[in-house]
Design a protein around this motif. Structure first.
Motif, PDB file in Angstrom:
ATOM      1  N   CYS A   1     -10.576  24.357 -79.507  1.00 11.68           N
ATOM      2  CA  CYS A   1     -10.213  25.335 -77.900  1.00 11.68           C
ATOM      3  C   CYS A   1     -11.547  25.590 -77.589  1.00 11.68           C
ATOM      4  CB  CYS A   1      -9.318  26.092 -77.744  1.00 11.68           C
ATOM      5  SG  CYS A   1      -7.391  24.860 -78.141  1.00 11.68           S
ATOM      6  N   LEU A   2     -12.489  26.465 -78.261  1.00 10.49           N
ATOM      7  CA  LEU A   2     -13.690  26.627 -77.462  1.00 10.49           C
ATOM      8  C   LEU A   2     -14.609  25.947 -77.668  1.00 10.49           C
ATOM      9  CD1 LEU A   2     -14.351  30.349 -79.418  1.00 10.49           C
ATOM     10  CD2 LEU A   2     -14.006  29.960 -77.282  1.00 10.49           C
ATOM     11  N   VAL A   3     -14.410  25.285 -78.102  1.00 14.32           N
ATOM     12  CA  VAL A   3     -15.798  23.720 -78.099  1.00 14.32           C
ATOM     13  C   VAL A   3     -15.450  23.059 -76.603  1.00 14.32           C
ATOM     14  CG1 VAL A   3     -16.782  22.319 -79.047  1.00 14.32           C
ATOM     15  CG2 VAL A   3     -16.122  23.919 -80.357  1.00 14.32           C
ATOM     16  N   VAL A   4     -13.667  23.012 -76.867  1.00  6.40           N
ATOM     17  CA  VAL A   4     -13.331  21.778 -75.740  1.00  6.40           C
ATOM     18  C   VAL A   4     -13.356  22.868 -74.334  1.00  6.40           C
ATOM     19  CG1 VAL A   4     -11.043  21.170 -74.790  1.00  6.40           C
ATOM     20  CG2 VAL A   4     -12.664  20.749 -77.082  1.00  6.40           C
ATOM     21  N   LEU A   5     -13.602  24.010 -74.698  1.00  5.52           N
ATOM     22  CA  LEU A   5     -13.538  24.608 -73.215  1.00  5.52           C
ATOM     23  C   LEU A   5     -14.768  25.037 -72.340  1.00  5.52           C
ATOM     24  CD1 LEU A   5     -11.300  27.728 -74.121  1.00  5.52           C
ATOM     25  CD2 LEU A   5     -10.981  26.067 -72.000  1.00  5.52           C
ATOM     26  N   SER A   6     -15.425  25.011 -73.525  1.00  7.69           N
ATOM     27  CA  SER A   6     -17.168  24.563 -72.682  1.00  7.69           C
ATOM     28  C   SER A   6     -17.511  23.761 -72.235  1.00  7.69           C
ATOM     29  CB  SER A   6     -17.947  25.555 -73.924  1.00  7.69           C
ATOM     30  OG  SER A   6     -17.940  24.652 -74.823  1.00  7.69           O
ATOM     31  N   ASN A   7     -17.201  22.520 -72.409  1.00  7.05           N
ATOM     32  CA  ASN A   7     -17.198  20.788 -72.605  1.00  7.05           C
ATOM     33  C   ASN A   7     -16.772  19.855 -72.829  1.00  7.05           C
ATOM     34  OD1 ASN A   7     -20.033  20.912 -74.558  1.00  7.05           O
ATOM     35  ND2 ASN A   7     -18.970  22.468 -76.068  1.00  7.05           N
ATOM     36  N   LEU A   8     -15.225  20.304 -72.124  1.00  7.45           N
ATOM     37  CA  LEU A   8     -14.694  19.168 -71.149  1.00  7.45           C
ATOM     38  C   LEU A   8     -14.847  18.709 -70.094  1.00  7.45           C
ATOM     39  CD1 LEU A   8     -11.885  18.716 -71.757  1.00  7.45           C
ATOM     40  CD2 LEU A   8     -10.973  19.897 -70.035  1.00  7.45           C
ATOM     41  N   PRO A   9     -15.361  19.183 -69.551  1.00  2.51           N
ATOM     42  CA  PRO A   9     -16.188  18.144 -67.899  1.00  2.51           C
ATOM     43  C   PRO A   9     -17.040  16.862 -68.590  1.00  2.51           C
ATOM     44  CG  PRO A   9     -16.372  20.422 -67.451  1.00  2.51           C
ATOM     45  CD  PRO A   9     -15.648  20.422 -68.797  1.00  2.51           C
ATOM     46  N   ARG A  10     -18.078  17.640 -69.921  1.00  2.00           N
ATOM     47  CA  ARG A  10     -19.105  16.968 -69.960  1.00  2.00           C
ATOM     48  C   ARG A  10     -18.102  15.442 -71.076  1.00  2.00           C
ATOM     49  NH1 ARG A  10     -24.140  18.194 -73.547  1.00  2.00           N
ATOM     50  NH2 ARG A  10     -22.432  18.757 -75.092  1.00  2.00           N
ATOM     51  N   LEU A  11     -17.058  15.720 -71.705  1.00  2.00           N
ATOM     52  CA  LEU A  11     -16.149  15.243 -72.466  1.00  2.00           C
ATOM     53  C   LEU A  11     -15.960  14.149 -71.807  1.00  2.00           C
ATOM     54  CD1 LEU A  11     -14.106  17.923 -75.003  1.00  2.00           C
ATOM     55  CD2 LEU A  11     -16.077  16.146 -75.906  1.00  2.00           C
ATOM     56  N   ILE A  12     -14.974  14.510 -70.813  1.00  2.00           N
ATOM     57  CA  ILE A  12     -14.000  13.623 -69.384  1.00  2.00           C
ATOM     58  C   ILE A  12     -15.090  12.853 -68.940  1.00  2.00           C
ATOM     59  CG2 ILE A  12     -12.538  13.813 -67.486  1.00  2.00           C
ATOM     60  CD1 ILE A  12     -11.376  16.647 -68.404  1.00  2.00           C
ATOM     61  N   ASP A  13     -16.588  13.281 -68.431  1.00  2.00           N
ATOM     62  CA  ASP A  13     -17.598  12.034 -67.896  1.00  2.00           C
ATOM     63  C   ASP A  13     -17.826  11.185 -69.413  1.00  2.00           C
ATOM     64  OD1 ASP A  13     -18.964  11.324 -65.675  1.00  2.00           O
ATOM     65  OD2 ASP A  13     -20.309  11.959 -67.598  1.00  2.00           O
ATOM     66  N   ASN A  14     -17.712  11.168 -70.168  1.00  2.00           N
ATOM     67  CA  ASN A  14     -18.578  10.695 -71.093  1.00  2.00           C
ATOM     68  C   ASN A  14     -17.597   9.677 -71.835  1.00  2.00           C
ATOM     69  OD1 ASN A  14     -21.197  11.997 -70.866  1.00  2.00           O
ATOM     70  ND2 ASN A  14     -21.055  13.120 -72.944  1.00  2.00           N
ATOM     71  N   LEU A  15     -16.323  10.284 -72.106  1.00  2.00           N
ATOM     72  CA  LEU A  15     -15.531   9.894 -72.634  1.00  2.00           C
ATOM     73  C   LEU A  15     -14.764   8.594 -71.727  1.00  2.00           C
ATOM     74  CD1 LEU A  15     -13.609  11.570 -75.415  1.00  2.00           C
ATOM     75  CD2 LEU A  15     -15.586   9.818 -75.681  1.00  2.00           C
TER      76      LEU A  15
ATOM     77  N   MET B   1     -18.084   8.338 -65.356  1.00  2.00           N
ATOM     78  CA  MET B   1     -19.043   7.468 -65.466  1.00  2.00           C
ATOM     79  C   MET B   1     -20.128   7.396 -66.267  1.00  2.00           C
ATOM     80  SD  MET B   1     -18.429   7.035 -62.107  1.00  2.00           S
ATOM     81  CE  MET B   1     -20.098   6.019 -61.956  1.00  2.00           C
ATOM     82  N   GLY B   2     -19.672   8.489 -67.709  1.00  2.00           N
ATOM     83  CA  GLY B   2     -20.875   8.553 -68.525  1.00  2.00           C
ATOM     84  C   GLY B   2     -19.664   7.848 -69.315  1.00  2.00           C
ATOM     85  N   ARG B   3     -19.024   6.363 -69.280  1.00  2.00           N
ATOM     86  CA  ARG B   3     -19.054   5.267 -70.072  1.00  2.00           C
ATOM     87  C   ARG B   3     -20.351   3.840 -70.137  1.00  2.00           C
ATOM     88  NH1 ARG B   3     -13.400   4.872 -71.688  1.00  2.00           N
ATOM     89  NH2 ARG B   3     -13.917   2.482 -69.811  1.00  2.00           N
ATOM     90  N   LYS B   4     -20.054   3.483 -71.244  1.00  2.00           N
ATOM     91  CA  LYS B   4     -20.515   2.278 -71.399  1.00  2.00           C
ATOM     92  C   LYS B   4     -20.041   0.989 -70.278  1.00  2.00           C
ATOM     93  CE  LYS B   4     -21.657  -1.574 -74.210  1.00  2.00           C
ATOM     94  NZ  LYS B   4     -21.192  -2.326 -75.467  1.00  2.00           N
ATOM     95  N   ASP B   5     -18.990   1.221 -69.498  1.00  2.00           N
ATOM     96  CA  ASP B   5     -18.369   1.251 -68.205  1.00  2.00           C
ATOM     97  C   ASP B   5     -18.410   2.276 -67.126  1.00  2.00           C
ATOM     98  OD1 ASP B   5     -15.802   1.227 -69.623  1.00  2.00           O
ATOM     99  OD2 ASP B   5     -15.142   0.059 -69.136  1.00  2.00           O
ATOM    100  N   PRO B   6     -19.379   2.343 -66.757  1.00  2.00           N
ATOM    101  CA  PRO B   6     -18.665   3.565 -65.329  1.00  2.00           C
ATOM    102  C   PRO B   6     -17.134   3.476 -64.411  1.00  2.00           C
ATOM    103  CG  PRO B   6     -20.999   2.729 -66.014  1.00  2.00           C
ATOM    104  CD  PRO B   6     -20.072   1.775 -66.579  1.00  2.00           C
ATOM    105  N   ARG B   7     -16.855   4.913 -64.705  1.00  2.00           N
ATOM    106  CA  ARG B   7     -16.152   4.653 -63.694  1.00  2.00           C
ATOM    107  C   ARG B   7     -15.199   5.520 -63.137  1.00  2.00           C
ATOM    108  NH1 ARG B   7     -10.916   3.194 -67.989  1.00  2.00           N
ATOM    109  NH2 ARG B   7     -10.437   4.779 -68.997  1.00  2.00           N
ATOM    110  N   GLU B   8     -13.979   6.063 -62.393  1.00  2.00           N
ATOM    111  CA  GLU B   8     -14.239   7.549 -61.775  1.00  2.00           C
ATOM    112  C   GLU B   8     -13.157   7.624 -62.604  1.00  2.00           C
ATOM    113  OE1 GLU B   8     -14.943   9.616 -59.537  1.00  2.00           O
ATOM    114  OE2 GLU B   8     -16.775   8.744 -59.128  1.00  2.00           O
ATOM    115  N   PRO B   9     -12.771   9.292 -62.894  1.00  2.00           N
ATOM    116  CA  PRO B   9     -12.156   9.197 -63.903  1.00  2.00           C
ATOM    117  C   PRO B   9     -10.121  10.126 -63.320  1.00  2.00           C
ATOM    118  CG  PRO B   9     -13.378  11.329 -63.200  1.00  2.00           C
ATOM    119  CD  PRO B   9     -14.124   9.866 -62.757  1.00  2.00           C
TER     120      PRO B   9
END
Length: 594
Positions: free
Chosen positions: A325-339, A342-350
């Motif tokens: 959870c320490l790793v997730v806490l500091s990276n959750l916005p980036r994880l949501i965006d990449n997975l 808009m950071g996906r292979k097919d960008p979309r709004e989360p």
């Protein structure tokens, strides 16, 4: 060179060496002395002053420290909302925003928090909690001021120093002193009290995520840090005035061995109040056993606590519980965006904005700290801690499945479940330590245990970022699920190790003191009862026709036997051990008098 000069040089070298040894020995002695005295001993006048709070105007009541502690921890918990700043800071100050330079600030702050707690733990224990609380909030405020300057002049190194180092020191002092001060007021409900205090730390992520987002939308970064620092400073300065230590005798003088409801009290109503020196707790040392008529306690020194294998097994279990959870806490916005964004292979709004997901995660963090603290009061610390680690193992197995299935809500649900476990570990650990090693050692043991927070934040964060960067350097993409599968695999292995370590923690002082048989290999408590593993020597004789051996051979073998003691058998063995310790003490006293 003359012989006199040579002799003088040799004498000078010998004297320098001796002085250096004395200096080294003196430093070691100073450190040992510092970590040996961990008790707040107020004078009679100070005890009288401690009965009043808020500049001596209000009489202190136990319930007052709880909301005060929650507000202080709430402000310190703003560090959990740091991920909202990562994107804007990287865009403003980093040559390559995709490398995540701002995230390192979060790792440094939590790393320094743990180290500060370890270094300052004995000093916090020996001083008034309001004194350490004020120092912590002032240093935390100074870190925000330095951070405002850093983003104004666009110096990432100054940001690391300001928020990472300076604010991290303030975090370490304020976090340990506040939580331990609150838990000492509620000896019968330490888990609930410490969970309520630490709840504020989780709540800081919930509130400050939205506040940080609002500040970034309506002002610039330097002014945002100034506003946050000033707001935290004002709230904490008022709240700390309600923090005061409990009066002498409010807590048991040591670790409770036999409680009031134990059968020992009924079978031995007039038990001798004795002091038995140097029984062994996981490796020897000077202890004191008090056989009191109402409550039997044992005083454990800080050195004893830190030498105990149970402390370090708990250390590994705690470390395992917080890495994911320490790793997730500091990276959750980036994880949501990449997975999922808009950071996906097919960008979309989360399906949900990242800052709202971070806020909700803070709510689960806050809920876990209180809920798990209450459960640990009812079900026992060790059983609940094992449950937390088991839930994390399930989460780490199914998160990759949710990512591959592109199921956003399953992913978030699993993250939030793990966050409850993460917060719960912080909520119950002060009570766990107080019951294992005594209330006078809580701040020191808690502070040193928080170095696991440092290892998890720095080591875990850098390992996660290093794996991600390695994949990206070899042509991978941020949305590649393999990046996260590899990271989750090593985290799962670590949690499994922590679960095994927690199984072997002897949580109660009775388990650590319980007499061992000469042929005992292992002792565990399974479903509340003692299980002994014994290696029993068994002689097998072989002669002609099975007759007694006259010229045959004798085989000596060791057979493993399991002995599952009933509660009555355990109690009888324990009472026999205590009686022997009392007799030993009486004989030692008589011998000393003679």
């Amino acid at each position: 060179m003359s012989q006199a000069a040579a002799g003088g040089n040799m004498l000078f070298s010998r004297m320098s060496l001796q002085d250096g040894c004395r200096d080294k020995q003196g430093l070691l002695s100073t450190i040992m002395t510092y970590y040996s005295h961990t008790e707040y001993q107020p004078t009679r006048e100070q005890v009288e002053r401690n009965r009043f709070v808020f500049f001596g105007l209000i009489r202190c009541r136990p319930w007052m420290v709880v909301p005060a502690g929650i507000l202080i921890q709430f402000c310190y918990g703003s560090v959990y909302a740091w991920s909202i700043f990562n994107g804007p800071i990287n865009q403003l100050m980093s040559a390559d925003p995709s490398k995540g330079s701002a995230e390192v600030t979060f790792y440094i702050a939590l790393g320094v928090l743990g180290l500060t707690g370890a270094v300052c733990g004995p000093w916090i224990e020996m001083n008034h909690p309001r004194k350490s609380g004020i120092i912590g909030l002032v240093v935390f405020f100074a870190g925000h001021l330095t951070s405002a300057l850093a983003v104004h002049v666009r110096m990432m190194s100054l940001l690391y120093f300001g928020y990472g180092l300076v604010a991290g020191i303030g975090l370490g002092i304020g976090y340990v002193s506040t939580i331990d001060a609150v838990s000492k007021w509620w000896p019968r409900a330490r888990g609930t009290a410490s969970g309520c205090a630490v709840m504020g730390f989780g709540g800081g992520s919930l509130a400050f995520s939205a506040l940080n987002k609002w500040l970034l939308d309506h002002t610039d970064l330097p002014l945002a840090f100034l506003i946050l620092g000033s707001l935290n400073f004002a709230i904490m300065l008022v709240s700390v005035q309600f923090i005061s230590p409990p009066p002498p005798g409010h807590n048991p003088d040591g670790v409770v061995v036999v409680d009031e409801g134990d059968r020992w009290q009924h079978t031995q109503p007039n038990a001798l109040h004795a002091v038995a020196e140097k029984p062994s707790v996981g490796g020897g040392g000077a202890l004191q056993v008090a056989l009191a008529p109402r409550r039997q306690t044992l005083s454990v020194s800080l050195a004893e606590a830190l030498r105990s294998r149970d402390y370090w097994l708990l250390y590994v279990a705690f470390l395992s519980n917080i890495v994911f959870c320490l790793v997730v806490l500091s990276n959750l916005p980036r994880l949501i965006d990449n997975l999922f964004g808009m950071g996906r292979k097919d960008p979309r709004e989360p399906p949900m904005p990242a800052y709202i997901a971070v806020s909700i995660e803070g709510a689960f963090n806050m809920l876990g700290r209180v809920l798990v603290g209450v459960l640990s009061d009812a079900l026992g610390r060790k059983a609940v801690f094992l449950l937390l680690l088991a839930v994390q193992m399930v989460v780490l197995v199914f998160v990759p499945v949710a990512i591959r299935a592109d199921n956003f809500w399953a992913f978030l649900g699993l993250i939030w479940a793990a966050t409850v476990c993460y917060g719960g570990g912080f909520g119950m650990i002060p009570a766990f330590l107080a019951e294992m090693f005594g209330v006078n050692n809580t701040s020191s043991c808690h502070g040193i245990l928080l170095t696991a927070w440092s290892l998890a934040s720095i080591g875990g964060g850098l390992a996660f970022t290093g794996i991600v960067n390695r994949f990206l350097a070899h042509g991978g993409h941020a949305y590649d699920e393999r990046i996260y599968t590899v990271n989750l695999a090593w985290m799962l292995a670590l949690v499994i190790v922590g679960f095994v370590c927690c199984l072997f923690v002897r949580a109660s002082i009775r388990d650590r003191m319980f007499p061992a048989l000469p042929n005992q290999i292992l002792r565990l408590r399974v479903f509340g009862r003692v299980l002994r593993v014994l290696a029993v020597r068994n002689d097998h004789s072989r002669g002609s026709g099975g007759a007694p051996p006259t010229g045959g051979c004798r085989l000596r073998m060791r057979v493993i036997e399991l002995e599952y003691l009933t509660r009555a058998e355990e109690q009888a063995a324990w009472e026999e051990y205590l009686a022997l310790r009392a007799v030993q003490h009486r004989l030692m006293s008589e011998h000393t008098q003679c």
